[in-house]
Each structure stands twice: as C-alpha cells, then as structure tokens.
Write an enzyme that holds these catalytic residues in place. Structure first.
Site: not given
Ligand code: PLP
Length: 376
Positions: A146, A318
């Site tokens: 991410n 952040c």
């Molecule tokens: N896993 C990854 C790779 C993510 O990017 C995110 C959210 O940013 C999550 C898990 C968590 O998802 P949620 O916001 O639906 O709890």
C-alpha cells in the site's frame, strides 16, 4: 480539488450507491428474521457473496465471509490460524497484519518471523522461504504493497511455501489488489482479505475469502450470522453497494489498468527530476506512484499541496511521534531516513483524469521548488 490519495480510500461509486440505496431506506429488515421481508434479504446477500467471490476465485473451492473491513479480515485470519509453532510475514505488510503479529509476539504463544523486502518493495522470496520450516503454522504475504505499490506474485509464493511445508495456512492481504490487478486465487492460497472502500465501495465493509475445506474458528461470536463464522447483523446496504461497485470495477479492470499506468508514467515524466526521486518501480501497481523529495519533508509538502487544492498521501504515519516519522516500508526497502522523510504517495482511481494528473504535477513541482527555496 484533485484527489490523489486513493490508496487510502476512494470516493464511493455513485451508481452503486444509488442501486444499493433501497437496502438502507426500504429493505432495512434484519436478514436473519423469519418474516418474508427479512428472509428475502438472505438471497440478496447470497447474490452479493457469489458476485464478489467469483471475480477472483473458483466458487467450488472458495467461500466468502463478510466482515467490517480489511483490518478485521486480516485480524480474523491471523488470530484464527497463527496458533502453533511459528508464524511468518513480511516487513512490507500493512499495520492490520503487523500489529496482530506484534500481539502474537507479546502473548508469547507463537514465534513470529518477518521476511525482509527487496529494493522495489517485494518480499525477498528466498529469505521468506528460509524462515518457513516444519513448525510454521501460518504465513501471511500481501499482494500489493500500500505504500510503494510493489506486487508480490502470491500464487507462486504460496506454492513454494506449501512445497516446503504443506500444513502451512497461507493468508494474503489482497486489499490493494482486489479489483485493480488481473488475478485469480490458486488453490494454494487459503485466505484472502478484501475491503470495499478501496474500489468505490463504502468504508466499513470487507470480506475474508477462504478455502471451503478450511474450518474457521470464529473471532466474533454471538448471533451466529455468516454460518456461525462471523456474528453481527449484516450491513446489507454496504454489502450490496460493494457488490455493485465491484461489478463496475471488474468490468473495466484491464482498461483501467492500462490507462492508469499511462497516467502514472505521465505524472512521473512531468515531475521535476531535480527534486523528485522515484521509489515505485515500473512493475508496481499502476495505482500507486511513490516518490521522494529528498531533503524535504513529505508532511510539509502534503500540507502545501492541500492548500493548493491537491490531496495526496505521505509514506509516513503522519505523526508527530518520532518513531512513526519515517515510512517503515521505505526504510525496509533499504532507503535512508532522508529519503523516507521526503516520501509522497500519489495514488489513482478509475475516476482520475489526465487533466488532474497534469495539474497535480504542476502543483507538486511548484511547492517543492518553493519549499527548497524557503529552506535555503
Ligand atoms: N491492508 C492494506 C494493504 C491496506 O492498504 C489497508 C488500508 O489501507 C488495510 C489492510 C485495511 O483496510 P480497512 O481500511 O478496510 O480496514
């Protein structure tokens, strides 16, 4: 306002919202109720389950359990299956995986092992495999990172892990991959987490896809919804809106992929190379371009961009907390703190336009030069 923080969350798909609205305002019944109106919603949930699952998996071998978010799906997978011996994950994981791993370590019930990343943000497969042994009960590897967008070939990784220890339960956090990357689950993957709000769905809706033959010890117990595997009255509106948003997203997945790849390259091409250094590789997801304004603080640039009408993300949490100042993922890729401090994450959605990309590049160049000048 130009919105380039789509890896954090996307604007809900309006068509999907309208299609699903009746489930919030008119068909608001309890889907577990015995009266006709409630019971009818069971078949609506079944349709949504099948539609969301069949996009990435063979329904003969996999099933889908609705949850409240990607975080819950990851937690459910980890706490249900990382119960013996050791559990292995990677340094690139989202905190929804790393924090439960830290909790496992605290509890002392399972030994936790973390595989390092390569420079481009993918897990070092050889080192990951070296951590898997006869006592490994659980392995979790994310599909798309991410922060830097690196894509792990999770079908191949799961196969190699199972070849070493066939008893391992293999989980993948697919939150940034589902609906964005052409992909189908191989039979070596046992569990796959997804989240609605990354692809035009609402926040607060997710799912855990699991191999049918795997018995899932429930994490939330109570009313016995989701065949006893996840209690809590279902968010029918959110689930139906997710179904419709996914329908749209998957219908244009390949076109979006190519178009957004073009935007990512256009944005990079237009950025001032005297200031910006590219972190995301060309092989990464087109949806994320991570760059570093080396020597400048990403967080300050984020606020300056915001003032100019551009919303972006940084690599850091952040936070004023010094421990969280630097992106752990960028450091794990082998970059120094100065590079990690300047990280900006620019992330796209299928709504992003070429004009927005060109304007964003202009704003980023302007504010970076401005900040550099002010720092002299
Ligand atoms: N896993 C990854 C790779 C993510 O990017 C995110 C959210 O940013 C999550 C898990 C968590 O998802 P949620 O916001 O639906 O709890």
């Amino acid at each position: 306002m130009i919105y380039l923080d789509n890896a954090a969350t996307t604007k809900p798909n309006e068509w999907a919202f309208e299609q699903a609205q009746a489930y919030a305002l008119e068909k608001f019944y309890n889907p577990s109720a015995l009266y006709t109106e409630g019971y009818a919603l069971q078949s609506e949930l079944k349709k949504a389950r099948s539609a969301l699952l069949s996009k990435v998996a063979d329904e003969n071998f996999f099933e889908l359990i609705f949850t409240s978010c990607g975080t819950e799906s990851d937690n459910q997978a980890i706490f249900s299956f990382a119960r013996r011996g050791n559990a292995v994950t990677t340094a690139g994981e989202h905190s929804a995986v790393l924090a439960p791993f830290a909790e496992l370590k605290n509890r002392g019930s399972v030994e936790t092992r973390v595989a390092p990343l390569k420079k481009d943000g993918r897990v070092d497969e050889e080192k990951l495999l070296a951590l898997v042994d006869g006592k490994t009960s659980f392995v979790s590897v994310m599909q798309v990172n991410n922060e830097v967008g690196a894509i792990n070939d999770i079908n191949a990784i799961a196969k190699a892990v199972k070849a070493k220890n066939p008893r391992v339960i293999f989980h993948c956090d697919g939150v940034q991959g589902y609906g964005k990357i052409p992909f189908r689950l191989s039979k070596e993957i046992d569990l796959y987490s997804i989240s609605a709000h990354k692809i035009g769905g609402m926040k607060g809706v997710g799912a855990l896809i699991k191999r049918k033959s795997l018995v899932l010890p429930p994490y939330l117990i109570g009313g016995g919804q989701e065949a006893g595997r996840r209690s809590g009255t279902e968010n029918v509106f959110g689930i139906k809106q997710f179904e419709f948003a996914a329908e749209r997203k998957f219908a244009t997945l390949k076109e979006d992929y190519e178009r957004i790849k073009g935007y990512r390259e256009l944005l990079w091409e237009r950025l001032d190379k005297e200031v910006f250094f590219r972190i995301s590789s060309k092989e990464a997801t087109p949806y994320i371009l991570s760059v570093s304004a080396i020597g400048l603080r990403g967080e300050i640039l984020l606020h300056m961009a915001n003032d100019m009408g551009l919303i972006i993300g940084t690599g850091s949490a952040c936070s004023s907390n010094a421990k969280n100042r630097y992106s752990k993922v960028v450091l794990a890729c082998g970059y120094d703190e100065k590079t990690a401090d300047g990280v900006l994450r620019l992330s796209f959605s299928s709504q992003t336009t070429e004009d927005e990309v060109l304007e964003a590049a202009k704003i980023l160049n302007e504010i970076a030069v401005d900040l550099k000048r002010r720092m002299k």
